[in-house]
Design a protein around this motif. Structure first.
Motif, mmCIF file in Angstrom:
data_model
loop_
_atom_site.group_PDB
_atom_site.id
_atom_site.type_symbol
_atom_site.label_atom_id
_atom_site.label_comp_id
_atom_site.label_asym_id
_atom_site.label_seq_id
_atom_site.Cartn_x
_atom_site.Cartn_y
_atom_site.Cartn_z
ATOM 1 N N ALA A 124 0.825 -1.222 0.000
ATOM 2 C CA ALA A 124 0.000 0.000 0.000
ATOM 3 C C ALA A 124 0.852 1.262 0.000
ATOM 4 C CB ALA A 124 -0.924 -0.021 1.215
ATOM 5 N N LEU A 125 1.987 1.238 0.674
ATOM 6 C CA LEU A 125 2.813 2.448 0.791
ATOM 7 C C LEU A 125 3.543 2.786 -0.499
ATOM 8 C CD1 LEU A 125 4.332 2.038 4.370
ATOM 9 C CD2 LEU A 125 2.705 3.784 3.604
ATOM 10 N N ILE A 126 3.929 1.827 -1.299
ATOM 11 C CA ILE A 126 4.707 2.106 -2.513
ATOM 12 C C ILE A 126 3.932 3.008 -3.478
ATOM 13 C CG2 ILE A 126 5.661 1.030 -4.599
ATOM 14 C CD1 ILE A 126 6.637 -1.248 -2.829
ATOM 15 N N PRO A 127 2.678 2.660 -3.830
ATOM 16 C CA PRO A 127 1.965 3.580 -4.743
ATOM 17 C C PRO A 127 1.655 4.934 -4.111
ATOM 18 C CG PRO A 127 0.530 1.818 -4.002
ATOM 19 C CD PRO A 127 1.898 1.461 -3.562
ATOM 20 N N VAL A 128 1.412 4.950 -2.783
ATOM 21 C CA VAL A 128 1.135 6.235 -2.108
ATOM 22 C C VAL A 128 2.346 7.139 -2.172
ATOM 23 C CG1 VAL A 128 0.636 7.307 0.122
ATOM 24 C CG2 VAL A 128 -0.677 5.330 -0.630
ATOM 25 N N TRP A 129 3.526 6.542 -1.919
ATOM 26 C CA TRP A 129 4.743 7.368 -1.978
ATOM 27 C C TRP A 129 5.030 7.846 -3.397
ATOM 28 C CZ3 TRP A 129 8.123 3.729 1.498
ATOM 29 C CH2 TRP A 129 7.827 3.989 2.849
ATOM 30 N N ILE A 130 4.729 7.060 -4.391
ATOM 31 C CA ILE A 130 4.942 7.484 -5.785
ATOM 32 C C ILE A 130 4.040 8.672 -6.122
ATOM 33 C CG2 ILE A 130 4.668 6.768 -8.203
ATOM 34 C CD1 ILE A 130 5.530 3.968 -7.358
ATOM 35 N N ILE A 131 2.783 8.563 -5.668
ATOM 36 C CA ILE A 131 1.846 9.675 -5.936
ATOM 37 C C ILE A 131 2.301 10.942 -5.223
ATOM 38 C CG2 ILE A 131 -0.531 10.460 -5.563
ATOM 39 C CD1 ILE A 131 -1.409 7.550 -5.943
ATOM 40 N N CYS A 132 2.722 10.792 -3.978
ATOM 41 C CA CYS A 132 3.207 11.954 -3.205
ATOM 42 C C CYS A 132 4.431 12.590 -3.884
ATOM 43 C CB CYS A 132 3.527 11.553 -1.784
ATOM 44 S SG CYS A 132 2.062 11.133 -0.797
ATOM 45 N N TRP A 133 5.303 11.738 -4.443
ATOM 46 C CA TRP A 133 6.503 12.278 -5.111
ATOM 47 C C TRP A 133 6.142 13.026 -6.371
ATOM 48 C CZ3 TRP A 133 8.908 10.543 -9.758
ATOM 49 C CH2 TRP A 133 10.136 11.134 -10.026
ATOM 50 N N LEU A 134 5.169 12.478 -7.112
ATOM 51 C CA LEU A 134 4.760 13.139 -8.347
ATOM 52 C C LEU A 134 4.036 14.455 -8.082
ATOM 53 C CD1 LEU A 134 3.523 10.056 -10.442
ATOM 54 C CD2 LEU A 134 5.665 11.350 -10.732
ATOM 55 N N THR A 135 3.255 14.483 -7.020
ATOM 56 C CA THR A 135 2.499 15.702 -6.670
ATOM 57 C C THR A 135 3.326 16.635 -5.815
ATOM 58 O OG1 THR A 135 1.543 14.578 -4.762
ATOM 59 C CG2 THR A 135 0.275 14.529 -6.817
ATOM 60 N N GLN A 136 4.507 16.221 -5.388
ATOM 61 C CA GLN A 136 5.431 17.037 -4.594
ATOM 62 C C GLN A 136 4.770 17.576 -3.326
ATOM 63 O OE1 GLN A 136 7.049 20.109 -7.158
ATOM 64 N NE2 GLN A 136 8.192 18.610 -8.410
ATOM 65 N N LEU A 137 4.176 16.625 -2.572
ATOM 66 C CA LEU A 137 3.581 16.987 -1.285
ATOM 67 C C LEU A 137 4.679 17.320 -0.290
ATOM 68 C CD1 LEU A 137 0.730 14.340 -0.857
ATOM 69 C CD2 LEU A 137 0.491 16.765 -1.440
ATOM 70 N N ASN A 138 4.315 18.245 0.635
ATOM 71 C CA ASN A 138 5.295 18.577 1.668
ATOM 72 C C ASN A 138 5.383 17.448 2.696
ATOM 73 O OD1 ASN A 138 2.914 18.827 3.027
ATOM 74 N ND2 ASN A 138 2.911 21.071 3.056
ATOM 75 N N TRP A 139 6.383 17.584 3.558
ATOM 76 C CA TRP A 139 6.657 16.505 4.524
ATOM 77 C C TRP A 139 5.524 16.263 5.519
ATOM 78 C CZ3 TRP A 139 10.043 12.925 3.887
ATOM 79 C CH2 TRP A 139 11.157 13.117 3.089
#
Length: 422
Positions: free
Chosen positions: A8-23
């Motif tokens: 579950a975390l792998i796709p979430v982290w990919i989306i966060c990286w693409l959208t450049q969410l803050n920490w």
């Protein structure tokens, strides 16, 4: 659960990286994803874990030999079907174990009550099984299980010990303290039990069987002799009667003496044949409760002897045959040269049955005479038929009892009879 979280975390982290969410948002999203994935994986795997734990518990019970516990998992899935199969197997194994246990109990009961002595030892020299007959044979007061085989041999009768040390099947004899010789047959075997070699010893006493066969041979001889004598005595009696009628017309005193002698000898032969026929055709005992006072009173009116009898002795036997038994024993005691006052008849009772003992203070018996005293036709008396003690043995064995002869320490003979309880 770990795999679900990672997946579950792998796709979430990919989306966060693409959208450049803050920490802060990244951490919050990660925590929410972990919690949600953990909850979903727990819900999905809970039933599976429960079933596997149930199977694990059941298999541990199998390992400990516990078959009474069944699994409570009954979900309608593959694991539920597996648990159901486990429960069916447990029930079947429990039934088979109960059946085997009942058969073992029956086998143990048969072996313990068997007249054959059974002994089983392992390859380390320890006795692992013995029945009551084996304990009696080795004169053991306690169970032999757990004892060293060599130690038991050292305490056993020398002839028995020698037969076991040879380790071969065959016959051997044991001389008892009562001056009796017992014939035994030893049968040995080797078997694999619980991945360990064991040695089986089976002892069968042949004394009674050999004696029984010997008596049967004598009976057959007696029946043949009796038949031939009866075939001859009948015509002789008829011709004697005819001769006596013809001699009445002849005045010859010597003929009367001749016919009287022939008549007396024919009468003697008839009595002889009847006596041996009684031994050869002893009827089956007609069992009833003996009236000891009446029976002993009748015997004391015919013979002189001292009587000792315990109160409340109850014996189930054939009254006629027991009376004949006592008559023969008391008659032999009177003919032994003993004084009448020294002849003693003792009757008692214990758990084994009724004990009848007839003792005198006569000459006793030598070992050779005692060894043959119960055999038909054997007699040391000039006018003896050799049937008295043989008939006694027939009567006792017909009642499934035992008879033995023993010389007394201070002179005389003691005849001991045991009549078992019916």
């Amino acid at each position: 659960m770990l795999l679900c979280n990672v997946s579950a975390l792998i796709p979430v982290w990919i989306i966060c990286w693409l959208t450049q969410l803050n920490w802060p948002l990244l951490i919050t999203t990660t925590l929410i994803t972990v919690l949600l994935a953990s909850y979903l994986s727990f819900r999905l795997s809970h039933t599976l874990v429960q079933g596997i734990k149930s199977l694990e518990t059941g298999l541990l019970n199998f390992k400990d030999g516990e078959l009474a516990t069944l699994l409570a998992y009954n979900h309608n899935d593959e694991l539920g079907q597996l648990c159901q199969l486990y429960n069916q197997t447990a029930k079947q194994l429990r039934q088979e174990r109960q059946w085997i246990y009942q058969r073992e109990l029956m086998l143990d009961k048969v072996l313990q009550s068997s007249p054959q002595a059974v002994l089983l030892r392992n390859d380390k020299g320890f006795i692992v099984y013995s029945n009551y007959s084996a304990r009696d044979l080795f004169n053991a007061k306690v169970a032999l299980e757990g004892s060293q085989f060599e130690q038991v041999l050292n305490n056993a009768h020398p002839q028995l010990s020698n037969a076991l040390k040879r380790g071969n099947d065959g016959l051997f004899s044991i001389e008892t303290e009562q001056q009796e010789s017992q014939a035994w047959h030893l049968s040995t075997g080797k078997l694999l039990l619980n991945n360990q070699y064991h040695y089986l010893y089976v002892f069968k006493q042949l004394t009674r069987e050999l004696s029984r066969q010997e008596v049967e041979v004598w009976k057959k001889v007696i029946r043949i002799i009796s038949h031939e004598l009866n075939n001859s005595l009948g015509p002789m009696s008829s011709m004697l009667h005819s001769g006596q009628l013809l001699s009445e017309k002849v005045n010859e005193p010597r003929l009367k003496r001749v016919f009287a002698t022939i008549s007396e000898r024919i009468k003697h032969l008839n009595e002889f044949v009847q006596g041996y026929g009684k031994f050869a055709k002893l009827p089956t005992p007609q069992l009833s409760t003996l009236d000891w006072p009446a029976l002993l009173e009748q015997l004391q009116s015919q013979w002189c002897f001292t009587l000792e009898i315990n109160k409340d002795v109850k014996t189930v036997a054939d009254p006629t045959q027991i009376e004949q038994l006592l008559i023969n024993l008391i008659k032999n005691a009177n003919e032994s040269g003993s004084a009448a006052k020294s002849i003693n008849v003792t009757i008692s009772q214990d758990s084994k049955g009724t004990h009848i003992s007839v003792s005198d203070q006569g000459k006793g018996m030598s070992e050779q005479v005692m060894a043959n005293a119960l055999i038909p036709f054997y007699s040391t008396k000039a006018t003896g038929s050799g049937l008295g003690l043989a008939l006694c043995r027939e009567i006792v064995e017909a009642h499934h009892g035992q008879i033995s002869l023993h010389n007394r320490k201070h002179g005389g003979l003691n005849v001991h009879v045991i009549l078992p309880r019916f």
